[in-house]
Design an enzyme around this catalytic site. Structure first.
Site, PDB file in Angstrom:
ATOM      1  N   ARG A 234       0.803  -1.232   0.000  1.00  0.00           N
ATOM      2  CA  ARG A 234       0.000   0.000   0.000  1.00  0.00           C
ATOM      3  C   ARG A 234       0.834   1.280   0.000  1.00  0.00           C
ATOM      4  O   ARG A 234       0.305   2.370  -0.097  1.00  0.00           O
ATOM      5  CB  ARG A 234      -0.962  -0.022   1.209  1.00  0.00           C
TER       6      ARG A 234
ATOM      7  N   THR B  55       3.433 -13.266  10.397  1.00  0.00           N
ATOM      8  CA  THR B  55       4.356 -12.755  11.424  1.00  0.00           C
ATOM      9  C   THR B  55       4.956 -13.885  12.272  1.00  0.00           C
ATOM     10  O   THR B  55       6.111 -13.800  12.687  1.00  0.00           O
ATOM     11  CB  THR B  55       3.635 -11.755  12.343  1.00  0.00           C
TER      12      THR B  55
ATOM     13  N   TYR C 185       8.445  -4.331  15.071  1.00  0.00           N
ATOM     14  CA  TYR C 185       8.229  -4.236  13.623  1.00  0.00           C
ATOM     15  C   TYR C 185       9.116  -3.128  13.049  1.00  0.00           C
ATOM     16  O   TYR C 185       9.302  -2.092  13.680  1.00  0.00           O
ATOM     17  CB  TYR C 185       6.778  -3.845  13.311  1.00  0.00           C
TER      18      TYR C 185
ATOM     19  N   ASP D  72       8.217  -1.281  10.743  1.00  0.00           N
ATOM     20  CA  ASP D  72       7.364  -0.199  10.234  1.00  0.00           C
ATOM     21  C   ASP D  72       6.592   0.509  11.355  1.00  0.00           C
ATOM     22  O   ASP D  72       5.580   1.141  11.115  1.00  0.00           O
ATOM     23  CB  ASP D  72       6.412  -0.727   9.152  1.00  0.00           C
TER      24      ASP D  72
HETATM   25  C1  UD1 Z   1      -0.124  -7.398  12.793  1.00  0.00           C
HETATM   26  C2  UD1 Z   1      -0.751  -8.239  13.899  1.00  0.00           C
HETATM   27  C3  UD1 Z   1      -1.971  -7.505  14.454  1.00  0.00           C
HETATM   28  C4  UD1 Z   1      -1.564  -6.139  14.957  1.00  0.00           C
HETATM   29  C5  UD1 Z   1      -0.882  -5.374  13.840  1.00  0.00           C
HETATM   30  C6  UD1 Z   1      -0.309  -4.091  14.381  1.00  0.00           C
HETATM   31  C7  UD1 Z   1      -0.374 -10.567  13.364  1.00  0.00           C
HETATM   32  C8  UD1 Z   1      -0.946 -11.807  12.807  1.00  0.00           C
HETATM   33  N1  UD1 Z   1      -1.142  -9.498  13.361  1.00  0.00           N
HETATM   34  O1  UD1 Z   1      -1.066  -7.357  11.737  1.00  0.00           O
HETATM   35  O2  UD1 Z   1      -2.527  -8.246  15.543  1.00  0.00           O
HETATM   36  O3  UD1 Z   1      -2.698  -5.440  15.420  1.00  0.00           O
HETATM   37  O4  UD1 Z   1       0.210  -6.124  13.287  1.00  0.00           O
HETATM   38  O5  UD1 Z   1       0.234  -3.336  13.351  1.00  0.00           O
HETATM   39  O6  UD1 Z   1       0.740 -10.583  13.823  1.00  0.00           O
HETATM   40  N2  UD1 Z   1       6.085  -9.378   8.408  1.00  0.00           N
HETATM   41  C9  UD1 Z   1       7.114 -10.200   8.033  1.00  0.00           C
HETATM   42  N3  UD1 Z   1       6.820 -11.378   7.401  1.00  0.00           N
HETATM   43  C10 UD1 Z   1       5.556 -11.772   7.164  1.00  0.00           C
HETATM   44  C11 UD1 Z   1       4.518 -10.937   7.558  1.00  0.00           C
HETATM   45  C12 UD1 Z   1       4.807  -9.747   8.183  1.00  0.00           C
HETATM   46  O7  UD1 Z   1       8.287  -9.873   8.249  1.00  0.00           O
HETATM   47  O8  UD1 Z   1       5.396 -12.866   6.619  1.00  0.00           O
HETATM   48  C13 UD1 Z   1       6.405  -8.114   9.075  1.00  0.00           C
HETATM   49  C14 UD1 Z   1       5.999  -6.916   8.233  1.00  0.00           C
HETATM   50  O9  UD1 Z   1       7.067  -6.487   7.405  1.00  0.00           O
HETATM   51  C15 UD1 Z   1       5.642  -5.907   9.292  1.00  0.00           C
HETATM   52  C16 UD1 Z   1       5.150  -6.743  10.450  1.00  0.00           C
HETATM   53  O10 UD1 Z   1       5.653  -8.030  10.255  1.00  0.00           O
HETATM   54  O11 UD1 Z   1       6.780  -5.179   9.713  1.00  0.00           O
HETATM   55  C17 UD1 Z   1       3.641  -6.766  10.552  1.00  0.00           C
HETATM   56  O12 UD1 Z   1       3.094  -7.329   9.403  1.00  0.00           O
HETATM   57  P1  UD1 Z   1       1.715  -6.858   8.830  1.00  0.00           P
HETATM   58  O13 UD1 Z   1       1.405  -7.647   7.621  1.00  0.00           O
HETATM   59  O14 UD1 Z   1       1.664  -5.392   8.702  1.00  0.00           O
HETATM   60  O15 UD1 Z   1       0.717  -7.338  10.006  1.00  0.00           O
HETATM   61  P2  UD1 Z   1      -0.741  -6.789  10.260  1.00  0.00           P
HETATM   62  O16 UD1 Z   1      -1.656  -7.459   9.347  1.00  0.00           O
HETATM   63  O17 UD1 Z   1      -0.731  -5.323  10.285  1.00  0.00           O
HETATM   64 MG    MG Z   2       0.610  -3.709   9.463  1.00  0.00          MG
END
Ligand code: UD1
Ligand code: MG
Length: 461
Positions: free
Chosen positions: A15, A85, A106, A108
């Site tokens: 996004r 995650t 994170y 981000d």
């Molecule tokens: C996640 C949480 C959610 C929380 C939210 C806060 C989970 C399942 N959900 O959701 O409960 O409210 O963050 O922002 O954890 N990432 C990886 N590898 C992956 C997936 C993600 O490194 O396979 C990293 C992303 O780069 C990012 C972070 O993990 O820095 C969060 O991933 P994102 O996809 O944004 O999670 P949300 O759906 O926002």
């Molecule tokens: Mg997120």
């Protein structure tokens, strides 16, 4: 117990609509990832495991320009496919010590507060979750508690029932656990959910069911837990960051014309009674002495400005040192390498580069002074140019003390002008003009007068 940190930063960040990996987008001209890493360094962790995947090569390249002490702590773990995650954290598990606390953040969430991280680490036995209360919790995982207020589970937005969607207590995503728990439980995660991902958040329910301690800390201020998923959120966090910088300056006694119209992209150190007008940008390390006055629209980078100096509107100053009582601008451009003594005046549309100006020297208007060493009490007339470049090399101009350079003069470098010399207006001064202290030098074509001169008239058609 040693502390290890895992930074999750493998996600794609679709996004953002950008070719750049998400965590390299900047707040205050610094990548979000570096903001996070700098905060983590203050916890003095044993190691920082950085989980990368999407555009890993670009992130790794960017890491090379990060401070060495940070790089020394980083262990890169690759997550080939972004399967959630929980799966991301699993990539770090083989590298974890046998018995350490593991803080997961994170890449981000750039403004994460040090205090929140400290609270999590201190309160963590098996799992401690950083929570926050959001007025609009849309998109976040919700915290489910039992009748004793203990955490039962975290449910992702997409898996929530309509009742669960009303819960305002959210999971910020930042947790602390132990290496023992991570090694034992992460492999038990399943991806039977709406997004077919291995959710790190499912650890809460797994541990709660196993009578492990699942605790939480509420964030000191929710705004520091906000993550960046799009450009609107990036600019929102930029404003939060800038407002904090402005508040800090105000608390120190700096007068700001408008706290919402100043941007600090680095560190600004101020003495007492500094005034900063609207729309100024400060970059890198900038130091302003006592009673310094900065006019509107100035851009100042890596510069020291001493007491009582006044920088007037729309001046741009870079890598320069200005001593006391300088008056600069409006519309002055000081490129890198200038060194001005006390009481120097550089006025409008004057450009300086690697120019050293002695005490009381003035260049009021429309000049270029580059690669020049100019003595004290020198007057540089309007339109004076140091011709420092011969098309191949740069050359030095040296001007003694108490020299008067008349307007519209060119000084062809290399060239040295002795003390107390007067250069007549319109002179082209070169090194071939031998002279002594106190001489007047003029190079000017003799005037011709054509009496009763008739101007050309237009041809009739
Ligand atoms: C996640 C949480 C959610 C929380 C939210 C806060 C989970 C399942 N959900 O959701 O409960 O409210 O963050 O922002 O954890 N990432 C990886 N590898 C992956 C997936 C993600 O490194 O396979 C990293 C992303 O780069 C990012 C972070 O993990 O820095 C969060 O991933 P994102 O996809 O944004 O999670 P949300 O759906 O926002
Ligand atoms: Mg997120």
């Amino acid at each position: 117990m040693d502390l290890e940190v895992v930074v999750l930063a493998a996600g794609e960040g679709k996004r953002m609509n950008s070719c750049k990996p998400k965590t390299l987008h900047e707040i205050a001209k610094k990548p979000m990832l570096l903001h996070v890493l700098e905060t983590l360094m203050r916890l003095n962790p044993q190691r920082i495991h950085l989980v990368l995947g999407h555009k890993q090569d670009i992130v790794e390249e960017a890491l090379k320009s990060f401070p060495q002490d940070i790089c020394d702590k980083i262990n890169i773990c690759t997550q080939k496919e972004q399967l959630g995650t929980g799966h991301a954290l699993m990539q770090a598990v083989p590298f974890l010590q046998a018995d350490s606390k593991v803080l997961v953040v994170y890449g981000d969430i750039p403004l994460i507060a040090l205090q929140d991280l400290n609270n999590l680490v201190q309160n963590c036995k098996d799992l401690c979750i950083l929570t926050a209360k959001y007025d609009d919790p849309t998109g976040y995982g919700r915290i489910l508690r039992d009748e004793n207020n203990n955490i039962k589970a975290i449910v992702e937005q997409k898996d929530c029932t309509s009742a669960q969607l009303l819960i305002k207590e959210i999971n910020t995503g930042i947790i602390c656990t132990t290496s023992a728990i991570a090694k034992q439980y992460l492999s038990l995660l399943k991806n039977n959910n709406a997004q077919k991902e291995y959710y790190l958040t499912d650890l809460a329910a797994l541990l709660a069911a196993d009578h492990k301690q699942v605790s939480s800390c509420e964030a000191v201020d929710y705004k520091y837990t906000l993550g960046v998923n799009n450009k609107a959120q990036l600019q929102q966090l930029e404003r939060i960051y800038q407002q904090d910088c402005a508040n800090e300056l105000l608390a120190q006694g700096v007068t700001l014309a408008d706290a919402k119209r100043i941007d600090i992209r680095g560190k600004l150190h101020c003495g007492s009674d500094v005034f900063i007008d609207i729309n100024c940008v400060f970059e890198g390390q900038v130091t302003l002495g006592n009673n310094v006055h900065i006019g509107p629209g100035c851009i100042i980078k890596d510069t020291i400005i001493a007491d009582n100096s006044v920088i007037s509107a729309y001046s741009i100053i870079e890598q320069s040192t200005l001593n006391k009582n300088n008056t600069i601008g409006p519309f002055a451009r000081l490129r890198p390498g200038n060194n001005f003594a006390d009481n120097v005046h550089v006025g409008n549309f004057v450009e300086c580069k690697k120019a050293s100006l002695g005490q009381g020297t003035k260049a009021g208007h429309l000049s270029y002074l580059g690669d020049a060493t100019i003595g004290s009490e020198v007057n540089i007339g309007a339109g004076t140019i140091t011709c420092n470049y011969d098309g191949a090399n740069k050359h030095q101009t040296i001007i003694g003390n108490d020299v008067f350079v008349g307007s519209d003069s060119q000084i062809v470098a290399p060239c040295e002008i002795k003390n107390k010399v007067t250069i007549g207006a319109g002179t082209t001064m070169t090194s071939h003009i031998a002279h002594q202290e106190g001489d007047l030098i003029v190079t000017r074509a003799k005037a011709r007068v054509i009496e009763k001169y008739k101007r050309p008239t237009k041809h009739k058609k």
